[in-house]
Design a protein around this motif. Structure first.
Motif, short mmCIF file in Angstrom:
data_model
loop_
_atom_site.label_atom_id
_atom_site.label_comp_id
_atom_site.label_asym_id
_atom_site.label_seq_id
_atom_site.Cartn_x
_atom_site.Cartn_y
_atom_site.Cartn_z
N TYR A 1 0.85 -1.19 0.00
CA TYR A 1 0.00 0.00 0.00
C TYR A 1 0.89 1.24 0.00
N PHE A 2 0.52 2.19 -0.84
CA PHE A 2 1.26 3.44 -0.99
C PHE A 2 0.39 4.55 -0.39
N LEU A 3 0.85 5.15 0.68
CA LEU A 3 0.05 6.12 1.42
C LEU A 3 0.52 7.54 1.10
N ALA A 4 -0.35 8.31 0.49
CA ALA A 4 -0.02 9.68 0.11
C ALA A 4 -0.19 10.64 1.28
N GLY A 5 0.46 11.79 1.19
CA GLY A 5 0.33 12.81 2.20
C GLY A 5 -0.86 13.72 1.91
N VAL A 6 -0.86 14.88 2.51
CA VAL A 6 -1.99 15.80 2.35
C VAL A 6 -1.95 16.48 0.98
N ALA A 7 -3.13 16.83 0.49
CA ALA A 7 -3.28 17.61 -0.75
C ALA A 7 -2.49 17.01 -1.91
N THR A 8 -2.59 15.71 -2.08
CA THR A 8 -1.82 15.01 -3.11
C THR A 8 -2.67 14.73 -4.34
#
Length: 253
Positions: free
Chosen positions: A34-41
Motif C-alpha cells: 500500500y502506498f500512502l499519500a500525504g496531504v493535498a496530493t
C-alpha cells in the motif's frame, strides 16, 4: 548494536542497524503493498512509483496480491486546512493512545478489506508515512498481523515515534532540502548511567535511515523523467526505489 552502511545506486551513504535480510528469511513470497499519500496530493502522484515497485517484486518472483495507493487524509480535492489539522493531530497527539490516529485509522480500515496474509508493506510519503506507522500499530493491537510480517517505509515524512517492535522493519528516507523531514520528533527522555534523565533525540527512531541524492525537493522523490535524472542517467524514482530494495536485501546495493 553496530551500524552498517546502506549504499544507494548513486553512491550516497546512510546507515542501517545490523540485521537479517528483510525478505529472504520469510517462508513465503506473498506480499500486499500500500502506498500512502500525504496531504493535498494529486490522485496519480504515486501511480508510476506503484507500478515500478510491483514490477521489481514480480521480477524477484514475489506474488503481489494487492497494490493500491491510499489517501488517508484525502487527496487534493479535499480541504487542505482539515487535512493539515488531522495530520497535526496524528503527529502531535494530545494523548498517548494511538487508537485515535485519524490517518492511520482510515488506512487500516481500507487495508483490512483486502489483506489476506503474507507480508504487508506500507510505503508512505510525507504525512502518509505517519499514517502508515499508526495503521500498522492499530492492526497489530487488533491481532490482525504480527510485526514479523510488516515492512514500513517513510519517504520525506515528518519524524514520529516508531513502536519498538516495528523499528527493525522501518526505513526512513529523506533528501537534502526537504523541509518536511525537519518536522516532528523521535526524541524522548531516558535515564543515564548516573540515574540522571537526559534527552535522546533518537529514542523512538527507526533502525534504518538513509538520505537519497534526488534532484529537487519534497514532491520530487517519484519523478521518473527529465529534468529529474542525474548525470548517471538515473531518475529520482529509480534512486528512491533502489534505496528501498537495498534495505530489504540487507543494505547491499
Amino acid at each position: 548494536m553496530a551500524q552498517t552502511i546502506i549504499q544507494t545506486i548513486s553512491g550516497k551513504e546512510g546507515y542501517q542497524m545490523d540485521g537479517p535480510n528483510l525478505l529472504t528469511h520469510l517462508h513465503h513470497r506473498n506480499i500486499s503493498i500500500y502506498f500512502l499519500a500525504g496531504v493535498a496530493t494529486a490522485p496519480n502522484f504515486m501511480e508510476e512509483f506503484r507500478i515500478k515497485t510491483v514490477e521489481r517484486f514480480q521480477q524477484a518472483k514475489w506474488h503481489v496480491r494487492h497494490a493500491e495507493v491510499l489517501f488517508p487524509y484525502g487527496d487534493w480535492n479535499c480541504g487542505l486546512a482539515l487535512q493539515l489539522h488531522e495530520l497535526r493531530q496524528d503527529l502531535y497527539p494530545l494523548w498517548k493512545s494511538k487508537l485515535a490516529a485519524i490517518g492511520g485509522r482510515a488506512a487500516a480500515e481500507t487495508i483490512r478489506t483486502a489483506y489476506d496474509g503474507g507480508v504487508l508493506m506500507l510505503i508512505g510519503h510525507s504525512g502518509g508515512g505517519v499514517a502508515g506507522i499508526h495503521a500498522a500499530e492499530l492492526m497489530m493491537k487488533a491481532d490482525e498481523i504480527s510485526a514479523e510480517h510488516i515492512r514500513l517505509v517513510q519517504i520525506g515524512s515528518p519524524m514520529c515515534r516508531v513502536p519498538a517492535q516495528l523499528r527493525a522493519s522501518t526505513l526512513y528516507i529523506s533528501a537534502a532540502g526537504d523541509s518536511v523531514t525537519f518536522l516532528g520528533s523521535w526524541g524522548g527522555w531516558e535515564k543515564g548511567r548516573l540515574g540522571i534523565f537526559r534527552w535522546n533525540r533518537r529514542k523512538f527512531a527507526p533502525d534504518s535511515i538513509v538520505r537519497v541524492p534526488i534532484i529537487g525537493k519534497h514532491t520530487d522523490y517519484f519523478r521518473g523523467r527529465s529534468p529529474y535524472v542525474n548525470v548517471e542517467g538515473i531518475s529520482n524514482l529509480e534512486v528512491t526505489l533502489q534505496s528501498i530494495w537495498s534495505w530489504l536485501q540487507g543494505g547491499c546495493s
